[in-house]
Design an enzyme around this catalytic site. Structure first.
Site, PDB file in Angstrom:
ATOM      1  N   LYS A 156      -7.017 -42.403  -6.056  1.00  0.00           N
ATOM      2  CA  LYS A 156      -8.012 -42.262  -4.987  1.00  0.00           C
ATOM      3  C   LYS A 156      -8.007 -40.816  -4.470  1.00  0.00           C
ATOM      4  O   LYS A 156      -9.053 -40.183  -4.332  1.00  0.00           O
ATOM      5  CB  LYS A 156      -7.692 -43.222  -3.833  1.00  0.00           C
ATOM      6  CG  LYS A 156      -8.542 -42.989  -2.577  1.00  0.00           C
ATOM      7  CD  LYS A 156      -8.080 -43.839  -1.398  1.00  0.00           C
ATOM      8  CE  LYS A 156      -6.748 -43.423  -0.827  1.00  0.00           C
ATOM      9  NZ  LYS A 156      -6.784 -42.555   0.356  1.00  0.00           N
TER      10      LYS A 156
ATOM     11  N   THR B 221      -6.045 -40.858   4.282  1.00  0.00           N
ATOM     12  CA  THR B 221      -6.431 -39.774   3.371  1.00  0.00           C
ATOM     13  C   THR B 221      -7.865 -40.038   2.932  1.00  0.00           C
ATOM     14  O   THR B 221      -8.133 -41.034   2.247  1.00  0.00           O
ATOM     15  CB  THR B 221      -5.504 -39.719   2.154  1.00  0.00           C
ATOM     16  OG1 THR B 221      -4.169 -39.522   2.595  1.00  0.00           O
ATOM     17  CG2 THR B 221      -5.892 -38.565   1.238  1.00  0.00           C
TER      18      THR B 221
ATOM     19  N   LYS C 100      -4.437 -31.832   2.270  1.00  0.00           N
ATOM     20  CA  LYS C 100      -3.848 -32.992   1.601  1.00  0.00           C
ATOM     21  C   LYS C 100      -4.238 -33.007   0.127  1.00  0.00           C
ATOM     22  O   LYS C 100      -3.428 -33.354  -0.746  1.00  0.00           O
ATOM     23  CB  LYS C 100      -4.309 -34.283   2.287  1.00  0.00           C
ATOM     24  CG  LYS C 100      -3.881 -35.566   1.616  1.00  0.00           C
ATOM     25  CD  LYS C 100      -2.444 -35.978   1.944  1.00  0.00           C
ATOM     26  CE  LYS C 100      -2.015 -37.148   1.075  1.00  0.00           C
ATOM     27  NZ  LYS C 100      -0.915 -37.922   1.609  1.00  0.00           N
TER      28      LYS C 100
HETATM   29  N1  LIG Z   1       1.720 -45.422   1.198  1.00  0.00           N
HETATM   30  C1  LIG Z   1       2.024 -44.141   1.165  1.00  0.00           C
HETATM   31  O1  LIG Z   1       3.106 -43.754   0.649  1.00  0.00           O
HETATM   32  C2  LIG Z   1       1.097 -43.123   1.724  1.00  0.00           C
HETATM   33  C3  LIG Z   1      -0.195 -43.469   2.056  1.00  0.00           C
HETATM   34  N2  LIG Z   1      -1.068 -42.531   2.551  1.00  0.00           N
HETATM   35  C4  LIG Z   1      -2.439 -42.851   2.879  1.00  0.00           C
HETATM   36  O2  LIG Z   1      -2.423 -43.607   4.078  1.00  0.00           O
HETATM   37  C5  LIG Z   1      -3.473 -44.552   4.084  1.00  0.00           C
HETATM   38  C6  LIG Z   1      -2.880 -45.932   4.303  1.00  0.00           C
HETATM   39  O3  LIG Z   1      -1.953 -46.207   3.272  1.00  0.00           O
HETATM   40  P1  LIG Z   1      -1.031 -47.499   3.328  1.00  0.00           P
HETATM   41  O4  LIG Z   1      -0.625 -47.779   4.727  1.00  0.00           O
HETATM   42  O5  LIG Z   1      -0.001 -47.303   2.297  1.00  0.00           O
HETATM   43  O6  LIG Z   1      -2.041 -48.629   2.868  1.00  0.00           O
HETATM   44  P2  LIG Z   1      -2.003 -50.206   3.075  1.00  0.00           P
HETATM   45  O7  LIG Z   1      -2.827 -50.806   2.046  1.00  0.00           O
HETATM   46  O8  LIG Z   1      -0.611 -50.678   3.256  1.00  0.00           O
HETATM   47  O9  LIG Z   1      -2.745 -50.377   4.482  1.00  0.00           O
HETATM   48  C7  LIG Z   1      -4.115 -50.134   4.647  1.00  0.00           C
HETATM   49  C8  LIG Z   1      -4.521 -50.565   6.017  1.00  0.00           C
HETATM   50  O10 LIG Z   1      -5.901 -50.333   6.190  1.00  0.00           O
HETATM   51  C9  LIG Z   1      -6.558 -51.539   6.538  1.00  0.00           C
HETATM   52  N3  LIG Z   1      -7.890 -51.537   5.967  1.00  0.00           N
HETATM   53  C10 LIG Z   1      -8.241 -51.110   4.733  1.00  0.00           C
HETATM   54  N4  LIG Z   1      -9.569 -51.242   4.567  1.00  0.00           N
HETATM   55  C11 LIG Z   1     -10.069 -51.731   5.726  1.00  0.00           C
HETATM   56  C12 LIG Z   1     -11.378 -52.092   6.142  1.00  0.00           C
HETATM   57  N5  LIG Z   1     -12.451 -51.907   5.343  1.00  0.00           N
HETATM   58  N6  LIG Z   1     -11.530 -52.596   7.365  1.00  0.00           N
HETATM   59  C13 LIG Z   1     -10.470 -52.763   8.153  1.00  0.00           C
HETATM   60  N7  LIG Z   1      -9.206 -52.444   7.812  1.00  0.00           N
HETATM   61  C14 LIG Z   1      -9.013 -51.937   6.603  1.00  0.00           C
HETATM   62  C15 LIG Z   1      -5.689 -52.605   5.980  1.00  0.00           C
HETATM   63  O11 LIG Z   1      -5.935 -53.844   6.626  1.00  0.00           O
HETATM   64  P3  LIG Z   1      -5.455 -55.243   5.993  1.00  0.00           P
HETATM   65  O12 LIG Z   1      -4.027 -55.387   6.413  1.00  0.00           O
HETATM   66  O13 LIG Z   1      -6.368 -56.217   6.573  1.00  0.00           O
HETATM   67  O14 LIG Z   1      -5.584 -55.076   4.484  1.00  0.00           O
HETATM   68  C16 LIG Z   1      -4.319 -52.043   6.278  1.00  0.00           C
HETATM   69  O15 LIG Z   1      -3.985 -52.219   7.611  1.00  0.00           O
HETATM   70  C17 LIG Z   1      -4.203 -44.388   2.756  1.00  0.00           C
HETATM   71  O16 LIG Z   1      -5.323 -43.549   2.938  1.00  0.00           O
HETATM   72  C18 LIG Z   1      -3.165 -43.703   1.893  1.00  0.00           C
HETATM   73  O17 LIG Z   1      -3.787 -42.917   0.868  1.00  0.00           O
HETATM   74  C19 LIG Z   1      -0.628 -41.246   2.745  1.00  0.00           C
HETATM   75  C20 LIG Z   1       0.654 -40.874   2.447  1.00  0.00           C
HETATM   76  C21 LIG Z   1       1.595 -41.753   1.880  1.00  0.00           C
END
Ligand SMILES: NC(=O)C1=CN([C@@H]2O[C@H](COP(=O)(O)OP(=O)(O)OC[C@H]3O[C@@H](n4cnc5c(N)ncnc54)[C@H](OP(=O)(O)O)[C@@H]3O)[C@@H](O)[C@H]2O)C=CC1
Ligand SMILES: NC(=O)C1=CN([C@@H]2O[C@H](COP(=O)(O)OP(=O)(O)OC[C@H]3O[C@@H](n4cnc5c(N)ncnc54)[C@H](OP(=O)(O)O)[C@@H]3O)[C@@H](O)[C@H]2O)C=CC1
Ligand SMILES: NC(=O)C1=CN([C@@H]2O[C@H](COP(=O)(O)OP(=O)(O)OC[C@H]3O[C@@H](n4cnc5c(N)ncnc54)[C@H](OP(=O)(O)O)[C@@H]3O)[C@@H](O)[C@H]2O)C=CC1
Lengths: 293, 293, 293, 293
Positions: free
Chosen positions: C237, C94, C169
Site C-alpha cells: 500500500k 499512512t 514516510k
Molecule cells: N502496523 C504497523 O507496523 C504500522 C502501520 N502503519 C500504518 O498505520 C495505519 C494503521 O495500521 P494498523 O494499526 O497496523 O492497522 P489495523 O488494520 O490493525 O487497524 C486499522 C484500523 O483502522 C480502522 N479502519 C480501517 N478502515 C476503516 C474504515 N473504512 N472505516 C472505519 N474504520 C476503519 C480499523 O477498524 P476495524 O477494527 O473495524 O477494522 C482499525 O481500527 C496504516 O495506515 C498503516 O500503514 C504505520 C507504521 C507501522
C-alpha cells in the site's frame, strides 16, 4: 566444390556439416564423442576422423560449432599445428568477441584467415539449411566463404571486422531477452485475468506488439510446452557473454541483466534445457497454471 | 447504413469518424474544442454538434475516443440522460477495465449496450482505416457492431465480456514495453561497440529476435528520430492502467514496472511527446550519439 | 492535560490511544468494530463512543489511525459536521499527500487545523510509546501538538507544510524496500554458498553494509520467521502511494517499482500478512531452505 | 612480535602495513610502484624491498592487498618460489573465492597456509586501524593470525574454510548495493518533492529505514559530494565477482544485477572514482540538482 572440415557435430553442427556434404562439398568431420561422428559419416557418407588435426589435414575451410569460449580454445589448440597458409577457419560457435580476435590472431600468424560466424535460426534452421549467419571478417575473406556457407545458411551478413559477428549475436540475444520477458509478463497478466489467450494473441500479434517469439512461442508458452527450442542454459551463456562485453565497453543493459537473473529461477526449477520462452513459468504459480488448463 | 455519433475527434477519433462518414454512415460529431469539430464537419460534410448530448440524439451507435478514465467519466455524464434503450455505446479510449464495467452498468440500466474497444495501429492505422480493435462485449452486441467498425478497422477481435478489450490492450502494451527496452539495449550495445547498425538490424531482423518495433523503429532509433508515433506520455498512462490492474489481480510485472520508471527519465529529458521507442535516449549519452553520427 | 479523541484502535491506534490515557489525557475513542473499542475502554478506563462524531464532541485534538486513503475519507465524512474552530485533527494513517491536503482544506474551512503525522516504529514502537512521527503542518500548529504526541512518540519531526509528513514516510518506505531486497539477496547468496549466516551477519553488520533491518531481521529471515512485524500488504500500500506520487512529480523509482512487483510473488505464496523481510522467500526455493535448516 | 611482509601499499595496504610496524612487528614491504614503498619506509622506518620475493624472505606472515584476481595471481607468481613450510599468506584483496582456493592450494603444496581476509571499513578504517576482516581459513591457522591482524583490524570474523571470507565480502557488497539504491531513490523522491532533506534524514534515520549509508552518506549525497569513500569502479569489480559466483551457484541477484548496470551510467558521467553513493547522480537531472542547491 571445396574441401571442408567440420569440428563439432552437435545439434547445430551435425546438420550444418550434413548440408555441406549434401551440396557436394568434400567434408571430413570430427566430434569429441566419437559416436556422433560415426553416425554422421554413415548418414552423409562422409569421413569421420579420430582427431581434429586429422580432419583438417587437406581442408580449405575449417568450420567449428562447439559450446563456449574454452571449448573453442581447447579444440583450436589441437589443430593449431595443422593450420596452413590460406586456410579459412570459420567459427559458428557463439563466443565472446575477444575469443574471436584471439583465435584470428593465431590464424594470421600462420598465414590463415578467421571468420566469426555465429548463427541464429535454431535447430530447425540448421536442419532446413536456412540459418542466419552474422559474420565478422575481412571483406575479401568473407566473399570467399559466402558460397560455401550458403549450403546451410539462408541469410549471411557481414557486420564488420573479426569479432563483430559475435557482437551482433549479442545484440540478437539482448533483443530476444526483452521480447521474451515482455511476452511472458503479457501472457501472465492475461492468464491472471482469465482472458482467452488465443483471442488475445490473435488480437495483439497483428500490430506493434508483434514479435517472432509471440507468433512462434505464444501458444506453447500458454500450454506450458518448453521441451524444444533454444535452451535456457545456452541463452544464459550468451547473456553472460553480452554482459561481460558491456562491462568492458561501458554499455548499460539493466533489463538484460535482470532477465539473466530471472533465468536462474527457471534453472532452479530444473528448466536449464527448456526453451528460453519458459520465463513465464517463474511468473505463473502452480495455481495459475492449473486454473488455465 | 447506420446513424453514428462520434465524441472526441483527436488524432485517432477524427480519422475514425471520417471513415464512418466516408463509408456512408450518417455521422454527428462533437469535440470539446469546437474548432476540431468544425474542421471535421467541413472536411467530411458531417454535422458538428454543440454538446455531446445533441450529438447522440438520434444515434444507434455512439463512439467515444477520448483520453483517460476521468475523461470518459466526464463525457459520459453529459450524455447519460440521452442514452436510450437499444443504443450501443462503443468506447475506443484506452481505459481501465473497471471504467469499462462501470460505464457498461450505467448503459445497461438504460437498456443500452456497451463495448470497450481500445485500438492499436496508431495514427497511421486510423488515417488508413486499418486499426486493430480489441473488443469486450456480449457476443450478440459484438456482432451488431462489427460491420460498423469495419469502416475504420481491419482486424476486430472479441476477447470476451465487457472489460476484456481493455485488458487485452494492457497485454499489448506490456509486450511492447519489453520489446522496446530489449531493442533499446541491443542498439545501445551495438552503438557502444561501433557496429554498423544497418548491417546488425538486417542480420537480426530475419530471425527469432524479430519484432514489429525492430523492423519499424530500429533505424529511426539509431537516427535519434522520435517526433512521430505513439507518445511516451500515452504509453505511461497505459502502463499505469496495466500496473494498477496487476496490483488488483496479483499479476507480477517486474520488468514492465521498471520500464515504466525508465520512461520517467525520458519525460525528464522533455520526451513526453516522443515516440515510445525513445527509451534508447536514456541509455545513449550525448557522446555515444555523436560518435555514431 | 488535554481532551483527545482517538479514531481507529487497530494494531497501532490501540496502544497509541492507550498511552494518551496513561499519560493523563482525557481520551474518548471510537473503532468501527465495536469490540475493539470496548476492550480498549476496559483496559484503559477510557470512554468508548458509538460513533466517531460522538467521540470528537468535546475534543481539542482528534487523532486518526486507520488504513488507507478511502478509510480516512470515509471516517472524516462522519465527523465533518462536528469539526469546530481551533480543533486540531492529526492523521497518523499512512496515506497520500493529496489526501492530507484535501482533508486539511476541509478542516481549514471550519477554522480547524490538520496535521499529517504518519508513524514508523511498528507495533513495538506503539506498544512502548516510542514511535517516530513525521509531521506535515504549520509550525504553530505543530508546536501545540508535540507535547500531546510525546505520550506515544519518541521522535517527532516536522518536515514542512501539510502533506510533507506523508511524503517523508514515502521516503522511509522507499529506503526500506532497497535495504530489504539487498539484504534478501545477500542472505540468499550466503545460503546458496552454504555460509554460516550467523558469522556472516556478525561480520557484515559492523560496517558500511549495516542497517536496522540487517540487525533486527537478518536472523529471523534465515530462520524463515515472518509472523510478526510490518506486513507485506501494508508495505505494498505504501509503495503504491510512493509510486503514484512519483508518477506525478516525475521522480524515477526503478528499483522500488521492481521490488513492489516482487512483493506480489510473496502475496501469491500467501504472505500478505508476513513481515516485509519475507522478500527472501521468493529467492529461496524449498530446497534452499531445507538445505539450510 | 612477528616478522611480516606486506605486498601492495595502496590506499588500504599502506596504512595497514603502517599499523603492523607501529604495533612493533618487524615489517618488510614491497609495492609495484617503488615510490610508494620508499615513502612508506621513510614514514614507518621499515624496510622497502625491490622485489616481492625479497620482501617475504624471512617472513612468518605474508600480507597482500592488491587490486583484482589477476593482480594477486601475478604477484603470487613472483613469490611462489619463496613460500616456505609454515608460512601464512593472508590476502586482504577483495577477489573471487575461486582465486582464494587456487592460491591456497599452491600454498598447501609448499606446506604453507593461506587465509582470504578481505576487509571492510574503507580508507578511514585502514588509517585508524579499525578494519573489519572476513576470514576464510582453517580454525588453527585463523587463531595464529588474529593477534597479528589486530594491529589494523577491530573486528575479525572467521566465516569458514578458505574462500568463505571472499563470499562473505560479496554478501556485504550485495547488501550495500540495495541499501544505496534505496537511499538514492528515497532522496531523489524527497528532492523532487522539494522536501527539506535534513529534516527527512533526521526523521527516517531513527527507525527501520536506518542504515550506515543513510547516516554517513545521506547528507553528502544531497550535497552532491562524492570525492571520497569507496569508489564506483571498486564496487563494480566486487559486484562482478559476486554475480559471477552467483551464476555458478545458482543464486538469483536481480536487483544487484540491475544496480551494477546503473553504475555504468555513473561511470559514463566520469564517476568511476566517485563514492558508490553517487548512484543518486543518475536519478537527479541537472535541473533537480540546481533546484535543490
Ligand atoms: N502496523 C504497523 O507496523 C504500522 C502501520 N502503519 C500504518 O498505520 C495505519 C494503521 O495500521 P494498523 O494499526 O497496523 O492497522 P489495523 O488494520 O490493525 O487497524 C486499522 C484500523 O483502522 C480502522 N479502519 C480501517 N478502515 C476503516 C474504515 N473504512 N472505516 C472505519 N474504520 C476503519 C480499523 O477498524 P476495524 O477494527 O473495524 O477494522 C482499525 O481500527 C496504516 O495506515 C498503516 O500503514 C504505520 C507504521 C507501522
Ligand atoms: N541450439 C541452438 O538452437 C543454437 C545454438 N547456437 C550455438 O551453437 C553452438 C552449438 O550449439 P549446439 O549445437 O546446440 O550444442 P550441442 O551441445 O548440441 O553441441 C556442442 C558440440 O560441441 C562439442 N564440444 C563442446 N565442448 C567441446 C570441447 N571442449 N571439446 C571438443 N568438443 C566440444 C560437442 O561435442 P560432444 O558431442 O563430444 O559433446 C558437440 O559436438 C553453441 O555455441 C550455441 O550457443 C546458436 C544458435 C542456435
Ligand atoms: N579503498 C577502499 O575503500 C577499500 C578497498 N578494498 C579492496 O582492497 C583492495 C585494495 O584497494 P586499494 O588499496 O583502495 O587500492 P589501490 O589502488 O590504492 O592499491 C592497489 C595496490 O595494489 C597494487 N597492485 C595492483 N595491481 C598490481 C599488480 N598487477 N602487480 C603488482 N601490484 C599491483 C598497487 O600497486 P601500484 O602502487 O604499483 O599501483 C597498489 O599497491 C582492492 O581489492 C579493493 O577492492 C576493500 C575495502 C575498502
Amino acid at each position: 566444390m571445396t574441401k571442408c572440415a567440420f569440428l563439432g557435430l552437435g545439434v547445430m553442427g551435425g546438420p550444418m556439416a550434413g548440408w555441406l556434404a549434401t551440396k557436394g562439398h568434400s567434408v571430413t568431420v570430427w566430434n569429441r564423442s566419437i559416436t556422433k561422428a560415426d553416425a554422421w559419416a554413415l548418414k552423409y557418407k562422409g569421413l569421420a576422423c579420430a582427431t581434429p588435426l586429422d580432419a583438417i589435414q587437406d581442408a580449405e575451410f575449417v568450420m567449428m560449432c562447439l559450446g563456449d569460449d574454452p571449448d573453442v580454445d581447447a579444440v583450436f589448440e589441437q589443430i593449431e599445428t595443422g593450420i596452413k597458409p590460406g586456410m579459412i577457419v570459420i567459427d559458428h560457435t557463439t563466443t565472446s568477441a575477444d575469443l574471436a580476435k584471439r583465435i584470428s590472431d593465431k590464424c594470421s600468424a600462420k598465414g590463415a584467415h578467421f571468420i566469426d560466424g555465429p548463427v541464429s535460426g535454431g535447430e530447425a534452421g540448421a536442419v532446413n539449411g536456412k540459418l542466419t549467419v552474422m559474420a565478422g571478417a575481412d571483406q575479401a575473406v568473407f566473399e570467399k566463404v559466402v558460397p560455401v556457407m550458403q549450403a546451410y545458411a539462408a541469410t549471411i551478413t557481414r557486420i564488420g571486422e573479426v569479432g563483430t559477428g559475435q557482437l551482433a549475436k549479442s545484440v540478437n540475444q539482448i533483443c530476444i531477452a526483452g521480447v521474451l520477458q515482455g511476452l511472458a509478463e503479457g501472457l501472465h497478466f492475461a492468464m491472471k485475468h482469465d482472458l482467452d489467450t488465443d483471442q488475445v494473441l490473435k488480437a495483439v500479434s497483428g500490430g506493434s506488439a508483434q514479435s517472432w517469439q509471440m507468433e512462434n512461442r505464444g501458444k506453447t508458452m500458454v500450454a506450458g510446452e518448453y521441451e524444444f527450442g533454444f535452451a535456457v542454459d545456452w541463452l544464459r551463456k550468451d547473456l553472460r557473454i553480452a554482459l561481460d562485453a558491456a562491462r568492458k565497453s561501458g554499455a548499460s543493459l539493466p533489463v538484460t541483466a535482470v532477465i539473466d537473473q530471472f533465468y536462474s529461477d527457471v534453472q532452479k526449477k530444473g528448466g536449464g534445457r527448456w526453451d528460453s520462452s519458459s520465463l513465464l513459468t517463474r511468473l505463473n504459480t502452480d495455481s495459475d497454471i492449473i486454473k488455465d488448463k
